[in-house]
Design an enzyme around this catalytic site. Structure first.
Site, short mmCIF file in Angstrom:
data_model
loop_
_atom_site.label_atom_id
_atom_site.label_comp_id
_atom_site.label_asym_id
_atom_site.label_seq_id
_atom_site.Cartn_x
_atom_site.Cartn_y
_atom_site.Cartn_z
N GLU A 175 8.78 5.13 8.96
CA GLU A 175 8.33 3.96 8.20
C GLU A 175 9.51 3.01 7.91
O GLU A 175 9.41 2.15 7.04
CB GLU A 175 7.71 4.40 6.87
CG GLU A 175 6.70 5.52 7.00
CD GLU A 175 5.26 5.04 7.03
OE1 GLU A 175 5.04 3.88 7.44
OE2 GLU A 175 4.38 5.83 6.65
N HIS A 194 7.82 4.51 -1.00
CA HIS A 194 6.55 4.42 -0.27
C HIS A 194 5.86 5.78 -0.37
O HIS A 194 6.48 6.81 -0.12
CB HIS A 194 6.82 4.06 1.19
CG HIS A 194 5.64 4.27 2.08
ND1 HIS A 194 4.44 3.62 1.90
CD2 HIS A 194 5.45 5.09 3.16
CE1 HIS A 194 3.59 4.02 2.84
NE2 HIS A 194 4.17 4.91 3.60
N HIS A 228 1.73 8.00 -0.14
CA HIS A 228 0.32 8.01 0.22
C HIS A 228 -0.48 8.53 -0.98
O HIS A 228 -1.41 9.33 -0.81
CB HIS A 228 0.08 8.90 1.44
CG HIS A 228 0.81 8.44 2.67
ND1 HIS A 228 0.89 9.20 3.82
CD2 HIS A 228 1.49 7.30 2.93
CE1 HIS A 228 1.59 8.54 4.73
NE2 HIS A 228 1.98 7.39 4.21
N TYR A 241 -2.88 -4.27 -18.37
CA TYR A 241 -1.81 -5.27 -18.39
C TYR A 241 -0.53 -4.83 -17.67
O TYR A 241 0.35 -5.65 -17.39
CB TYR A 241 -1.49 -5.68 -19.83
CG TYR A 241 -0.81 -4.63 -20.67
CD1 TYR A 241 0.57 -4.40 -20.56
CD2 TYR A 241 -1.52 -3.86 -21.59
CE1 TYR A 241 1.20 -3.44 -21.32
CE2 TYR A 241 -0.91 -2.90 -22.36
CZ TYR A 241 0.44 -2.69 -22.22
OH TYR A 241 1.07 -1.74 -22.97
N HIS A 269 -3.72 3.45 3.83
CA HIS A 269 -2.39 4.01 4.08
C HIS A 269 -1.71 4.48 2.78
O HIS A 269 -1.48 5.67 2.63
CB HIS A 269 -1.55 2.98 4.82
CG HIS A 269 -0.20 3.48 5.24
ND1 HIS A 269 0.50 2.96 6.29
CD2 HIS A 269 0.59 4.47 4.74
CE1 HIS A 269 1.64 3.59 6.43
NE2 HIS A 269 1.72 4.52 5.50
N TYR A 317 10.61 -7.79 -23.27
CA TYR A 317 10.81 -6.63 -24.15
C TYR A 317 10.79 -5.29 -23.43
O TYR A 317 11.04 -4.25 -24.04
CB TYR A 317 9.71 -6.60 -25.23
CG TYR A 317 9.68 -7.83 -26.10
CD1 TYR A 317 10.71 -8.06 -27.01
CD2 TYR A 317 8.65 -8.75 -25.99
CE1 TYR A 317 10.69 -9.21 -27.81
CE2 TYR A 317 8.62 -9.88 -26.77
CZ TYR A 317 9.64 -10.12 -27.67
OH TYR A 317 9.63 -11.23 -28.45
ZN ZN Z 1 3.18 5.93 5.09
#
Ligand code: ZN
Length: 245
Positions: A105, A123, A125, A144, A185, A240
């Site tokens: 990746e 990254h 899954h 939020y 993904h 903050y």
């Molecule tokens: Zn991946």
């Protein structure tokens, strides 16, 4: 498996190499910084597994030191990574440290490091986030904390993993954001520190879980935040920090 264990001789050569980290001329000090960053990277990669964000080696982490990107190698279980397994590439993806094969990746990580002020990219899954990526084109603003990622979290269109096409789709979805989902993904987030990038992934997965939970109550639809409410929360988070911290 692409695992290539390095020999003792290679370790010695690697240590010598590391004393001159490309883009980070600092001699032994540069090498110490790389070693410290690698240790933190391996700890974060292991944490993605223990926190349930990743199964096996299906996620990856990168940290920038100078112009070198340290990145998890492909196919090696994180609990087997040692200090001598340091794996690094330059911003073009050329391997400059180590002999293990960098994550497949890599284009995702390089695209973020080239175009943002990121010092770290995570990254995964993660299951709830990946589920949401199959249902909507943007995570509905259910909480939020989306403000901590720059606003409503977009879903990048699907493309095959490891391709430049996926990296391009991701960059569009990341415009003005520090995280996004990748359709069918997973997740990607970045930060100016590894802790920040990691926390953003954890928050994103939590928000996805929250939306799936609220929206699965039969006959009821969750209330969502308005763009103004989200913008106000974003300003407050920047001024903050996160409540309870
Ligand atoms: Zn991946």
């Amino acid at each position: 498996m692409t695992e290539q264990r390095i020999t003792e001789q290679c370790v010695t050569e690697q240590r010598r190499e590391r004393e001159d980290v490309p883009g980070h001329p600092g001699g032994a000090r540069g090498a110490a910084e790389v070693d410290g960053a690698w240790e933190a990277l391996v700890a974060a990669a292991r944490r993605t597994v223990s926190d349930g964000l990743v199964v096996g080696t299906s996620g990856n982490v990168s940290v920038r030191v100078g112009d070198t990107i340290l990145v998890t190698p492909s196919g090696v279980p994180y609990d087997r990574l040692t200090p001598d397994d340091v794996t690094g590439v330059d911003l073009e993806g050329r391997q400059v440290l180590g002999t293990l094969v960098p994550t497949s990746e890599l284009p995702l990580h390089l695209a973020v490091h080239r175009t943002t002020d990121a010092r770290a990219v995570v990254h995964t899954h993660a299951v709830h986030a990946t589920a949401v990526s199959t249902l909507v084109t943007e995570l509905p603003p259910i909480h939020y904390m989306a403000g901590a990622l720059g606003g409503p979290v977009r879903v990048a269109p699907y493309a095959t993993y490891g391709t430049e096409e996926l990296a391009r789709n991701m960059l569009h979805a990341l415009a003005g954001r520090t995280g996004c989902l990748l359709r069918n993904h997973g997740t990607i987030t970045y930060g100016t520190t590894l802790d920040q990038a990691y926390d953003r992934t954890a928050q994103l997965e939590w928000m996805c879980r929250l939306w799936l939970t609220a929206s699965s109550v039969p006959g009821l639809t969750p209330a969502l935040l308005t763009p103004e409410q989200l913008a106000q929360a974003g300003e407050r988070l920047r001024a903050y920090g996160q409540p309870g911290r």
